[in-house]
Design an enzyme around this catalytic site. Sequence first.
Site, PDB file in Angstrom:
ATOM      1  N   ASN A  79      91.134 145.665   1.575  1.00 49.61           N
ATOM      2  CA  ASN A  79      91.992 145.515   0.400  1.00 49.61           C
ATOM      3  C   ASN A  79      91.688 144.205  -0.315  1.00 49.61           C
ATOM      4  OD1 ASN A  79      93.738 147.881   0.379  1.00 49.61           O
ATOM      5  ND2 ASN A  79      94.571 147.092   2.306  1.00 49.61           N
ATOM      6  N   ASN A  80      90.663 143.509   0.153  1.00 43.97           N
ATOM      7  CA  ASN A  80      90.261 142.243  -0.432  1.00 43.97           C
ATOM      8  C   ASN A  80      89.405 142.517  -1.669  1.00 43.97           C
ATOM      9  OD1 ASN A  80      88.696 139.844  -1.018  1.00 43.97           O
ATOM     10  ND2 ASN A  80      89.318 139.049   0.982  1.00 43.97           N
ATOM     11  N   ASP A 129      83.376 142.584   9.471  1.00 43.65           N
ATOM     12  CA  ASP A 129      84.140 141.427   9.915  1.00 43.65           C
ATOM     13  C   ASP A 129      83.210 140.229   9.831  1.00 43.65           C
ATOM     14  OD1 ASP A 129      86.463 140.162  10.710  1.00 43.65           O
ATOM     15  OD2 ASP A 129      86.032 140.341  12.845  1.00 43.65           O
ATOM     16  N   THR A 130      83.777 139.115   9.413  1.00 45.72           N
ATOM     17  CA  THR A 130      82.982 137.911   9.188  1.00 45.72           C
ATOM     18  C   THR A 130      83.589 136.749   9.949  1.00 45.72           C
ATOM     19  OG1 THR A 130      82.209 138.582   6.992  1.00 45.72           O
ATOM     20  CG2 THR A 130      82.256 136.224   7.443  1.00 45.72           C
ATOM     21  N   TYR A 155      86.617 130.497   3.054  1.00 42.86           N
ATOM     22  CA  TYR A 155      86.100 129.147   3.296  1.00 42.86           C
ATOM     23  C   TYR A 155      85.021 128.745   2.294  1.00 42.86           C
ATOM     24  CZ  TYR A 155      88.333 129.680   7.909  1.00 42.86           C
ATOM     25  OH  TYR A 155      89.227 129.877   8.928  1.00 42.86           O
ATOM     26  N   ASP A 156      84.794 129.542   1.261  1.00 45.30           N
ATOM     27  CA  ASP A 156      83.709 129.266   0.313  1.00 45.30           C
ATOM     28  C   ASP A 156      83.736 127.849  -0.271  1.00 45.30           C
ATOM     29  OD1 ASP A 156      82.739 131.765   0.761  1.00 45.30           O
ATOM     30  OD2 ASP A 156      83.179 132.576  -1.224  1.00 45.30           O
ATOM     31  N   LYS A 174      75.253 133.628  -5.152  1.00 45.61           N
ATOM     32  CA  LYS A 174      75.815 133.688  -3.811  1.00 45.61           C
ATOM     33  C   LYS A 174      75.355 134.949  -3.084  1.00 45.61           C
ATOM     34  CE  LYS A 174      80.096 134.229  -1.219  1.00 45.61           C
ATOM     35  NZ  LYS A 174      81.551 134.459  -1.262  1.00 45.61           N
ATOM     36  N   HIS A 187      75.747 135.782   3.765  1.00 41.97           N
ATOM     37  CA  HIS A 187      75.813 136.581   4.971  1.00 41.97           C
ATOM     38  C   HIS A 187      76.186 138.028   4.675  1.00 41.97           C
ATOM     39  CE1 HIS A 187      79.432 134.544   3.791  1.00 41.97           C
ATOM     40  NE2 HIS A 187      80.188 135.393   4.459  1.00 41.97           N
ATOM     41  N   ARG A 188      77.232 138.216   3.858  1.00 45.79           N
ATOM     42  CA  ARG A 188      77.658 139.579   3.533  1.00 45.79           C
ATOM     43  C   ARG A 188      76.606 140.272   2.682  1.00 45.79           C
ATOM     44  NH1 ARG A 188      82.167 138.376   1.942  1.00 45.79           N
ATOM     45  NH2 ARG A 188      83.254 138.757   3.885  1.00 45.79           N
TER      46      ARG A 188
END
Length: 207
Positions: free
Chosen positions: A23-24, A83-84, A166-167, A188, A193-194
């Site tokens: 939902n982000n 998940d990160t 945490y960006d 970015k 990572h994503r």
Amino acid sequence: MSLSSPSSFGPANGKPVLVVATNNQHKLAEIKAIIGHSFDVKGLADIGCHDDIPETADTLAGNAEIKARYVKDKYGLECIADDTGLIVDGLGGEPGVRSARYAGPGHDSKANMELLLDRMVGLHDRSARFVTVVALTLADGGIKFFEGTVEGHISASPHGSAGFGYDPVFVPREAPGLTFAEMSTESKNAISHRGRAIRALADYLLR
């Protein structure tokens, strides 16, 4: 590949539908920017899912699989979930799998970041990395995982207003002097990572 075809997600607007267990909206936008040209990317709200899916595993892969299987089992839709974790060497790997809940169960990004900076006061080693694990449900009931990592360090204070989580305190090695929150979405995504995990997923689905 084990997935019979991208069309198993179901066609929509000429594109196969791909459900992302989130939902982000920031995360969803990042994923759409990477694979939106090939898939009709939908979040949980788009399929009518408003459940608080538990993340009870002790690994990133475990949490990603829980979320992906939840959607598959309840809605009958093939799904990806991620998940990160932010791994800080000077803190022994914290916050790790607890990154989103570091300061408590409320997923408060500002509180998480403030706690991280507080615990790093006086630390010489500020090296860190983001790791994302993506889980994809397969038509045969299996799961396939994709991983992306970006190395960097934690700044002494937040900088920038873009991104999320945490960006504002993570400075990637490939862009010294800039936090993720100071970079454009395109810049970015090229090194994140994503972004790396989702591109690996896209390569798998489209091969």
